[in-house]
Motif scaffolding. Structure first.
Motif, PDB file in Angstrom:
ATOM      1  N   ASN A  34       0.862  -1.170   0.000  1.00  0.00           N
ATOM      2  CA  ASN A  34       0.000   0.000   0.000  1.00  0.00           C
ATOM      3  C   ASN A  34       0.903   1.225   0.000  1.00  0.00           C
ATOM      4  OD1 ASN A  34      -1.510   2.268   0.932  1.00  0.00           O
ATOM      5  ND2 ASN A  34      -3.065   0.891   1.725  1.00  0.00           N
ATOM      6  N   LEU A  35       0.889   1.961  -1.076  1.00  0.00           N
ATOM      7  CA  LEU A  35       1.772   3.123  -1.208  1.00  0.00           C
ATOM      8  C   LEU A  35       1.221   4.357  -0.520  1.00  0.00           C
ATOM      9  CD1 LEU A  35       2.871   2.584  -4.899  1.00  0.00           C
ATOM     10  CD2 LEU A  35       4.044   1.910  -2.796  1.00  0.00           C
ATOM     11  N   GLY A  36       0.121   4.190   0.208  1.00  0.00           N
ATOM     12  CA  GLY A  36      -0.417   5.292   0.987  1.00  0.00           C
ATOM     13  C   GLY A  36      -1.562   5.978   0.298  1.00  0.00           C
ATOM     14  N   GLY A  37      -1.603   7.277   0.426  1.00  0.00           N
ATOM     15  CA  GLY A  37      -2.700   8.050  -0.132  1.00  0.00           C
ATOM     16  C   GLY A  37      -3.012   9.208   0.776  1.00  0.00           C
ATOM     17  N   GLN A  38      -4.261   9.532   0.901  1.00  0.00           N
ATOM     18  CA  GLN A  38      -4.678  10.709   1.651  1.00  0.00           C
ATOM     19  C   GLN A  38      -4.600  10.472   3.152  1.00  0.00           C
ATOM     20  OE1 GLN A  38      -8.524  11.988   0.292  1.00  0.00           O
ATOM     21  NE2 GLN A  38      -7.991  11.648  -1.846  1.00  0.00           N
ATOM     22  N   SER A  40      -5.918  12.227   5.366  1.00  0.00           N
ATOM     23  CA  SER A  40      -7.252  12.442   5.938  1.00  0.00           C
ATOM     24  C   SER A  40      -8.050  11.144   5.973  1.00  0.00           C
ATOM     25  CB  SER A  40      -8.011  13.502   5.144  1.00  0.00           C
ATOM     26  OG  SER A  40      -8.198  13.084   3.803  1.00  0.00           O
ATOM     27  N   GLN A  41      -7.863  10.282   4.996  1.00  0.00           N
ATOM     28  CA  GLN A  41      -8.572   9.000   4.978  1.00  0.00           C
ATOM     29  C   GLN A  41      -7.998   8.043   6.019  1.00  0.00           C
ATOM     30  OE1 GLN A  41     -11.461   8.509   3.152  1.00  0.00           O
ATOM     31  NE2 GLN A  41     -11.123  10.698   2.941  1.00  0.00           N
ATOM     32  N   ALA A  42      -6.683   8.057   6.185  1.00  0.00           N
ATOM     33  CA  ALA A  42      -6.070   7.242   7.240  1.00  0.00           C
ATOM     34  C   ALA A  42      -6.601   7.686   8.595  1.00  0.00           C
ATOM     35  CB  ALA A  42      -4.552   7.366   7.184  1.00  0.00           C
ATOM     36  N   ARG A  43      -6.722   8.987   8.792  1.00  0.00           N
ATOM     37  CA  ARG A  43      -7.263   9.511  10.051  1.00  0.00           C
ATOM     38  C   ARG A  43      -8.690   9.019  10.277  1.00  0.00           C
ATOM     39  NH1 ARG A  43      -8.089  15.894  11.602  1.00  0.00           N
ATOM     40  NH2 ARG A  43      -8.875  15.515  13.698  1.00  0.00           N
ATOM     41  N   LYS A  44      -9.507   9.051   9.239  1.00  0.00           N
ATOM     42  CA  LYS A  44     -10.894   8.595   9.380  1.00  0.00           C
ATOM     43  C   LYS A  44     -10.971   7.109   9.709  1.00  0.00           C
ATOM     44  CE  LYS A  44     -12.923  12.115   6.406  1.00  0.00           C
ATOM     45  NZ  LYS A  44     -13.602  12.396   5.128  1.00  0.00           N
ATOM     46  N   ILE A  45     -10.086   6.320   9.142  1.00  0.00           N
ATOM     47  CA  ILE A  45     -10.056   4.886   9.471  1.00  0.00           C
ATOM     48  C   ILE A  45      -9.640   4.704  10.924  1.00  0.00           C
ATOM     49  CG2 ILE A  45      -8.812   2.722   9.045  1.00  0.00           C
ATOM     50  CD1 ILE A  45      -8.963   3.434   6.056  1.00  0.00           C
ATOM     51  N   LEU A  46      -8.626   5.434  11.360  1.00  0.00           N
ATOM     52  CA  LEU A  46      -8.182   5.331  12.755  1.00  0.00           C
ATOM     53  C   LEU A  46      -9.284   5.769  13.714  1.00  0.00           C
ATOM     54  CD1 LEU A  46      -4.540   6.625  12.325  1.00  0.00           C
ATOM     55  CD2 LEU A  46      -5.258   4.283  12.854  1.00  0.00           C
ATOM     56  N   ASN A  85       4.822  -4.362   4.795  1.00  0.00           N
ATOM     57  CA  ASN A  85       6.061  -4.840   4.169  1.00  0.00           C
ATOM     58  C   ASN A  85       6.884  -3.636   3.731  1.00  0.00           C
ATOM     59  OD1 ASN A  85       4.852  -3.993   1.777  1.00  0.00           O
ATOM     60  ND2 ASN A  85       4.675  -6.025   0.886  1.00  0.00           N
ATOM     61  N   ASN A  86       7.943  -3.889   2.998  1.00  0.00           N
ATOM     62  CA  ASN A  86       8.832  -2.815   2.568  1.00  0.00           C
ATOM     63  C   ASN A  86       8.148  -1.825   1.639  1.00  0.00           C
ATOM     64  OD1 ASN A  86      10.844  -3.981   4.037  1.00  0.00           O
ATOM     65  ND2 ASN A  86      11.803  -5.005   2.294  1.00  0.00           N
ATOM     66  N   SER A  87       7.052  -2.201   1.032  1.00  0.00           N
ATOM     67  CA  SER A  87       6.338  -1.319   0.111  1.00  0.00           C
ATOM     68  C   SER A  87       5.167  -0.603   0.776  1.00  0.00           C
ATOM     69  CB  SER A  87       5.836  -2.120  -1.095  1.00  0.00           C
ATOM     70  OG  SER A  87       6.928  -2.656  -1.799  1.00  0.00           O
ATOM     71  N   SER A  88       4.998  -0.769   2.081  1.00  0.00           N
ATOM     72  CA  SER A  88       3.964  -0.028   2.810  1.00  0.00           C
ATOM     73  C   SER A  88       4.520   1.365   3.086  1.00  0.00           C
ATOM     74  CB  SER A  88       3.630  -0.715   4.136  1.00  0.00           C
ATOM     75  OG  SER A  88       3.193  -2.030   3.921  1.00  0.00           O
ATOM     76  N   ALA A  89       3.800   2.391   2.675  1.00  0.00           N
ATOM     77  CA  ALA A  89       4.342   3.738   2.810  1.00  0.00           C
ATOM     78  C   ALA A  89       3.246   4.734   3.169  1.00  0.00           C
ATOM     79  CB  ALA A  89       5.010   4.155   1.500  1.00  0.00           C
ATOM     80  N   SER A  90       3.687   5.890   3.600  1.00  0.00           N
ATOM     81  CA  SER A  90       2.829   7.041   3.789  1.00  0.00           C
ATOM     82  C   SER A  90       1.702   6.754   4.776  1.00  0.00           C
ATOM     83  CB  SER A  90       2.309   7.493   2.423  1.00  0.00           C
ATOM     84  OG  SER A  90       1.521   8.638   2.513  1.00  0.00           O
ATOM     85  N   ALA A  91       0.457   6.874   4.327  1.00  0.00           N
ATOM     86  CA  ALA A  91      -0.697   6.714   5.216  1.00  0.00           C
ATOM     87  C   ALA A  91      -0.763   5.319   5.834  1.00  0.00           C
ATOM     88  CB  ALA A  91      -1.984   7.018   4.460  1.00  0.00           C
ATOM     89  N   SER A  92      -0.305   4.307   5.119  1.00  0.00           N
ATOM     90  CA  SER A  92      -0.332   2.950   5.688  1.00  0.00           C
ATOM     91  C   SER A  92       0.656   2.837   6.855  1.00  0.00           C
ATOM     92  CB  SER A  92      -0.046   1.892   4.625  1.00  0.00           C
ATOM     93  OG  SER A  92       1.200   2.100   4.015  1.00  0.00           O
ATOM     94  N   GLU A  93       1.773   3.552   6.789  1.00  0.00           N
ATOM     95  CA  GLU A  93       2.716   3.571   7.906  1.00  0.00           C
ATOM     96  C   GLU A  93       2.123   4.294   9.110  1.00  0.00           C
ATOM     97  OE1 GLU A  93       7.152   3.703   6.172  1.00  0.00           O
ATOM     98  OE2 GLU A  93       5.893   5.387   5.548  1.00  0.00           O
ATOM     99  N   VAL A  94       1.365   5.347   8.861  1.00  0.00           N
ATOM    100  CA  VAL A  94       0.708   6.077   9.942  1.00  0.00           C
ATOM    101  C   VAL A  94      -0.290   5.162  10.653  1.00  0.00           C
ATOM    102  CG1 VAL A  94      -0.887   7.977  10.458  1.00  0.00           C
ATOM    103  CG2 VAL A  94       1.044   8.347   8.907  1.00  0.00           C
ATOM    104  N   VAL A  95      -1.066   4.413   9.891  1.00  0.00           N
ATOM    105  CA  VAL A  95      -2.044   3.492  10.478  1.00  0.00           C
ATOM    106  C   VAL A  95      -1.335   2.428  11.315  1.00  0.00           C
ATOM    107  CG1 VAL A  95      -3.744   1.696   9.942  1.00  0.00           C
ATOM    108  CG2 VAL A  95      -3.845   3.903   8.766  1.00  0.00           C
ATOM    109  N   ALA A  96      -0.306   1.802  10.762  1.00  0.00           N
ATOM    110  CA  ALA A  96       0.429   0.766  11.497  1.00  0.00           C
ATOM    111  C   ALA A  96       1.056   1.332  12.766  1.00  0.00           C
ATOM    112  CB  ALA A  96       1.494   0.144  10.599  1.00  0.00           C
ATOM    113  N   ALA A  97       1.660   2.511  12.677  1.00  0.00           N
ATOM    114  CA  ALA A  97       2.310   3.120  13.846  1.00  0.00           C
ATOM    115  C   ALA A  97       1.297   3.481  14.922  1.00  0.00           C
ATOM    116  CB  ALA A  97       3.088   4.354  13.420  1.00  0.00           C
TER     117      ALA A  97
END
Length: 125
Positions: A34-38, A40-46, A85-97
């Motif tokens: 998941n290369l991430g994205g917005q 604001s959407q990660a925030r809404k999921i959290l 994984n190594n290709s998780s970036a941006s918003a997906s890293e915020v969610v995991a963290a």
């Protein structure tokens, strides 16, 4: 599997959680590749998992830090595994963290890519 954080992602996640929430015993959030994205959407999921007391993430500028907190009163407490994984970036890293730092019953699973490396073979002539 969350393959991005677009305008429709949170609605899809919310629909599934609302439909199955009473019977969920555990949840897997797969953000591999998941290369991430917005953000604001990660925030809404959290927000679907964390209450108003929880700092979801922080935004730092030159002279100040803004803490972004959850906006819901509801929390969930079933086990959650977040696969990255190594290709998780941006918003997906915020969610995991955020899950790693704030969720009581979380497992962060790092999936490593295994590459096939051919081993040169020599044969006697």
């Amino acid at each position: 599997s969350l393959d991005g954080f677009s305008e429709t992602t949170v609605e899809q996640v919310k629909r599934y959680l609302d439909e199955f929430d009473s019977s969920v015993t555990s949840l897997v959030i797969d953000v591999r590749d998941n290369l991430g994205g917005q953000l604001s959407q990660a925030r809404k999921i959290l927000n679907l998992f964390f209450d108003k007391k929880t700092v979801l993430f922080q935004i730092k500028s030159h002279d100040k830090t803004v803490k972004i907190k959850g906006s819901d009163n509801k929390t969930r407490n079933y086990p959650v595994a977040v696969i990255i994984n190594n290709s998780s970036a941006s918003a997906s890293e915020v969610v995991a963290a955020c899950f790693k730092d704030n969720y009581n019953n979380v497992y962060i699973v790092r999936h490593m890519h295994l590459f096939y490396l051919p081993i040169p073979m020599t044969y006697p002539l």
